[in-house]
Design a protein around this motif. Structure first.
Motif, PDB file in Angstrom:
ATOM      1  N   GLY A 138      63.959 -75.117  73.732  1.00 55.91           N
ATOM      2  CA  GLY A 138      64.646 -73.905  73.311  1.00 55.91           C
ATOM      3  C   GLY A 138      66.153 -74.008  73.385  1.00 55.91           C
ATOM      4  N   THR A 139      66.654 -74.960  74.161  1.00 58.75           N
ATOM      5  CA  THR A 139      68.100 -75.076  74.321  1.00 58.75           C
ATOM      6  C   THR A 139      68.675 -76.059  73.320  1.00 58.75           C
ATOM      7  OG1 THR A 139      67.781 -76.794  75.992  1.00 58.75           O
ATOM      8  CG2 THR A 139      67.938 -74.521  76.775  1.00 58.75           C
ATOM      9  N   ASP A 155      73.665 -83.079  65.040  1.00 59.43           N
ATOM     10  CA  ASP A 155      72.946 -83.004  66.307  1.00 59.43           C
ATOM     11  C   ASP A 155      73.314 -84.183  67.209  1.00 59.43           C
ATOM     12  OD1 ASP A 155      71.681 -80.684  65.512  1.00 59.43           O
ATOM     13  OD2 ASP A 155      69.897 -81.717  64.772  1.00 59.43           O
ATOM     14  N   ALA A 156      73.504 -85.352  66.603  1.00 57.71           N
ATOM     15  CA  ALA A 156      73.873 -86.534  67.381  1.00 57.71           C
ATOM     16  C   ALA A 156      75.232 -86.348  68.044  1.00 57.71           C
ATOM     17  CB  ALA A 156      73.879 -87.767  66.481  1.00 57.71           C
ATOM     18  N   GLY A 210      68.288 -79.711  63.995  1.00 57.81           N
ATOM     19  CA  GLY A 210      67.297 -79.102  64.862  1.00 57.81           C
ATOM     20  C   GLY A 210      66.022 -79.907  65.009  1.00 57.81           C
ATOM     21  N   THR A 211      65.963 -81.066  64.350  1.00 54.31           N
ATOM     22  CA  THR A 211      64.783 -81.923  64.415  1.00 54.31           C
ATOM     23  C   THR A 211      65.210 -83.353  64.708  1.00 54.31           C
ATOM     24  OG1 THR A 211      63.534 -80.563  62.833  1.00 54.31           O
ATOM     25  CG2 THR A 211      62.799 -82.832  63.123  1.00 54.31           C
ATOM     26  N   ALA A 212      64.426 -84.059  65.488  1.00 53.97           N
ATOM     27  CA  ALA A 212      64.669 -85.473  65.760  1.00 53.97           C
ATOM     28  C   ALA A 212      63.332 -86.163  65.977  1.00 53.97           C
ATOM     29  CB  ALA A 212      65.579 -85.654  66.974  1.00 53.97           C
ATOM     30  N   TYR A 213      63.342 -87.478  65.842  1.00 53.79           N
ATOM     31  CA  TYR A 213      62.132 -88.267  66.050  1.00 53.79           C
ATOM     32  C   TYR A 213      62.418 -89.359  67.075  1.00 53.79           C
ATOM     33  CZ  TYR A 213      60.827 -85.967  61.702  1.00 53.79           C
ATOM     34  OH  TYR A 213      60.577 -85.026  60.738  1.00 53.79           O
ATOM     35  N   LEU A 214      61.627 -89.368  68.141  1.00 50.42           N
ATOM     36  CA  LEU A 214      61.718 -90.392  69.172  1.00 50.42           C
ATOM     37  C   LEU A 214      60.614 -91.409  68.873  1.00 50.42           C
ATOM     38  CD1 LEU A 214      63.274 -91.051  71.815  1.00 50.42           C
ATOM     39  CD2 LEU A 214      61.462 -89.862  73.038  1.00 50.42           C
ATOM     40  N   VAL A 215      61.006 -92.633  68.555  1.00 50.07           N
ATOM     41  CA  VAL A 215      60.064 -93.593  67.996  1.00 50.07           C
ATOM     42  C   VAL A 215      60.153 -94.930  68.722  1.00 50.07           C
ATOM     43  CG1 VAL A 215      59.221 -94.650  65.862  1.00 50.07           C
ATOM     44  CG2 VAL A 215      60.508 -92.514  65.754  1.00 50.07           C
ATOM     45  N   LYS A 216      58.982 -95.485  69.028  1.00 41.33           N
ATOM     46  CA  LYS A 216      58.909 -96.833  69.571  1.00 41.33           C
ATOM     47  C   LYS A 216      58.492 -97.807  68.474  1.00 41.33           C
ATOM     48  CE  LYS A 216      57.900 -95.805  74.422  1.00 41.33           C
ATOM     49  NZ  LYS A 216      57.036 -96.132  75.570  1.00 41.33           N
ATOM     50  N   GLU A 217      58.853 -99.064  68.671  1.00 40.98           N
ATOM     51  CA  GLU A 217      58.457-100.088  67.710  1.00 40.98           C
ATOM     52  C   GLU A 217      56.944-100.156  67.615  1.00 40.98           C
ATOM     53  OE1 GLU A 217      61.515-103.671  67.621  1.00 40.98           O
ATOM     54  OE2 GLU A 217      60.984-103.168  69.680  1.00 40.98           O
ATOM     55  N   GLY A 218      56.433-100.308  66.403  1.00 37.04           N
ATOM     56  CA  GLY A 218      54.997-100.376  66.187  1.00 37.04           C
ATOM     57  C   GLY A 218      54.365 -99.044  65.866  1.00 37.04           C
ATOM     58  N   ALA A 219      55.160 -97.980  65.831  1.00 37.38           N
ATOM     59  CA  ALA A 219      54.603 -96.666  65.508  1.00 37.38           C
ATOM     60  C   ALA A 219      54.193 -96.575  64.046  1.00 37.38           C
ATOM     61  CB  ALA A 219      55.619 -95.571  65.826  1.00 37.38           C
ATOM     62  N   ILE A 255      60.823 -83.971  68.017  1.00 33.81           N
ATOM     63  CA  ILE A 255      61.530 -83.045  68.895  1.00 33.81           C
ATOM     64  C   ILE A 255      62.157 -81.952  68.038  1.00 33.81           C
ATOM     65  CG2 ILE A 255      63.292 -82.803  70.687  1.00 33.81           C
ATOM     66  CD1 ILE A 255      63.156 -85.822  71.085  1.00 33.81           C
ATOM     67  N   THR A 256      61.961 -80.712  68.435  1.00 32.31           N
ATOM     68  CA  THR A 256      62.594 -79.603  67.729  1.00 32.31           C
ATOM     69  C   THR A 256      63.406 -78.782  68.713  1.00 32.31           C
ATOM     70  OG1 THR A 256      60.664 -78.165  68.009  1.00 32.31           O
ATOM     71  CG2 THR A 256      60.761 -79.488  66.001  1.00 32.31           C
ATOM     72  N   VAL A 257      64.588 -78.384  68.302  1.00 28.92           N
ATOM     73  CA  VAL A 257      65.465 -77.533  69.105  1.00 28.92           C
ATOM     74  C   VAL A 257      65.770 -76.285  68.295  1.00 28.92           C
ATOM     75  CG1 VAL A 257      67.781 -77.318  70.071  1.00 28.92           C
ATOM     76  CG2 VAL A 257      66.484 -79.405  70.452  1.00 28.92           C
ATOM     77  N   THR A 258      65.391 -75.144  68.848  1.00 26.01           N
ATOM     78  CA  THR A 258      65.567 -73.884  68.132  1.00 26.01           C
ATOM     79  C   THR A 258      66.835 -73.157  68.541  1.00 26.01           C
ATOM     80  OG1 THR A 258      64.259 -72.695  69.794  1.00 26.01           O
ATOM     81  CG2 THR A 258      63.073 -73.625  67.909  1.00 26.01           C
ATOM     82  N   GLY A 259      67.326 -73.459  69.748  1.00 25.68           N
ATOM     83  CA  GLY A 259      68.546 -72.808  70.212  1.00 25.68           C
ATOM     84  C   GLY A 259      68.338 -71.386  70.691  1.00 25.68           C
ATOM     85  N   ASN A 260      67.063 -71.016  70.906  1.00 21.99           N
ATOM     86  CA  ASN A 260      66.822 -69.631  71.328  1.00 21.99           C
ATOM     87  C   ASN A 260      66.688 -69.492  72.843  1.00 21.99           C
ATOM     88  OD1 ASN A 260      64.332 -70.709  71.885  1.00 21.99           O
ATOM     89  ND2 ASN A 260      63.257 -69.653  70.215  1.00 21.99           N
TER      90      ASN A 260
END
Length: 288
Positions: A136-137, A167-168, A212-221, A264-269
């Motif tokens: 939310g933050t 966002d970065a 507001g969106t990001a992707y945390l990704v490991k190799e092989g996904a 990952i989503t961040v809404t800021g609410n």
């Protein structure tokens, strides 16, 4: 006496070799994927691929109690190989004028065009993951730490965080001294153009990812299935005196192991919750 003709200057095979050699490097997210060429020469346009299912979040275990054992399952998913293509039309005057290198530029831009399309589909595949952390933050250290905890493993595997440039920049400012500069990563950089790193996750900026969106990704996904090498064809318009050059690639992008990809989503609410009933630390929620 040999006469140089226009068709001698536009060799589809030469262009195909040029583009094929550069395409895999041009696909920005290919280091995160297993590039599979086993489909080349095989009939059919629909394939069945394996997909590992997530075993679920860890449980609290009391002293002396047994750890709950989960079943590691592999589902299958059917998807259709698609065709991405682009073309250019070049006048005889542009080719023969000697100004610049229109053929070489056409090859470069056709490579970039197809690579960008594959990258779009890679991100679309990432968006299908069932692992979602909703915070939310704003982007901060807790958000990234809680998302990384979802992986629930002790292996220090390389990972990247793909996010919008705005966002970065916000994340870099928020984590302050915990930010690691790209120049300090040396040979450990996974994807070219790495912005920096935080908590071991290398930050990749991409305008293809919405704010507001990001992707945390490991190799092989991910897996990218190539059906054939790039096909280059050219044709003449004898009335307008132009040459049309087209390039197309048959491929498919697939989320191969969703346990290695978190959205990952961040809404800021100020306090988000997930839809899956789970809760994260620090005001976030886990969907799954």
């Amino acid at each position: 006496m040999a006469i140089t003709k226009l068709q001698n200057m536009v060799d589809p095979q030469v262009l195909a070799d040029m583009i094929s050699a550069e395409l895999e490097n041009a696909i920005r997210f290919s280091p995160l994927a297993r590039v599979d060429r086993t489909l080349v020469g095989r009939p059919g346009s629909t394939i069945t691929v394996p997909k590992f299912e997530y075993i679920g979040d860890a449980d609290d275990v009391a002293e002396g109690e047994a750890i709950d054992l989960a079943l590691l399952e592999t589902a299958t998913e059917d998807f259709t190989i698609k065709k991405a293509g682009k073309g250019v039309e070049i006048t005889d005057e542009a080719i023969l004028s000697g100004l610049g290198d229109p053929i070489g530029e056409a090859a470069r831009q056709l490579t970039m065009s197809i690579a960008n399309k594959v990258d779009n589909d890679v991100l679309a595949a990432l968006d299908t993951t069932s692992l979602v952390y909703s915070a939310g933050t704003a982007w901060d250290l807790d958000t990234i730490s809680n998302a990384i905890d979802i992986f629930n493993d002790e292996d220090d595997e390389p990972m990247v965080l793909i996010m919008n440039p705005k966002d970065a920049a916000q994340l870099r400012k928020a984590v302050a001294g915990d930010w690691e500069r790209a120049s300090d990563l040396g040979d450990d950089i996974i994807v070219r153009g790495t912005y920096g790193a935080v908590l071991g996750a290398q930050v990749i900026r991409s305008r293809k990812v919405p704010e507001g969106t990001a992707y945390l990704v490991k190799e092989g996904a991910l897996a990218i299935y190539m059906k054939r090498n790039v096909e280059i064809e050219n044709d003449r318009d004898i009335v307008r005196k132009t040459t049309v050059i087209t390039a197309d690639q048959h491929y498919g992008a697939h989320l191969y192991d969703e346990s290695k990809a978190i959205k990952i989503t961040v809404t800021g609410n100020g306090g988000g919750t997930g839809n899956g009933g789970g809760t994260g630390n620090g005001g976030g929620g886990v969907e799954g």
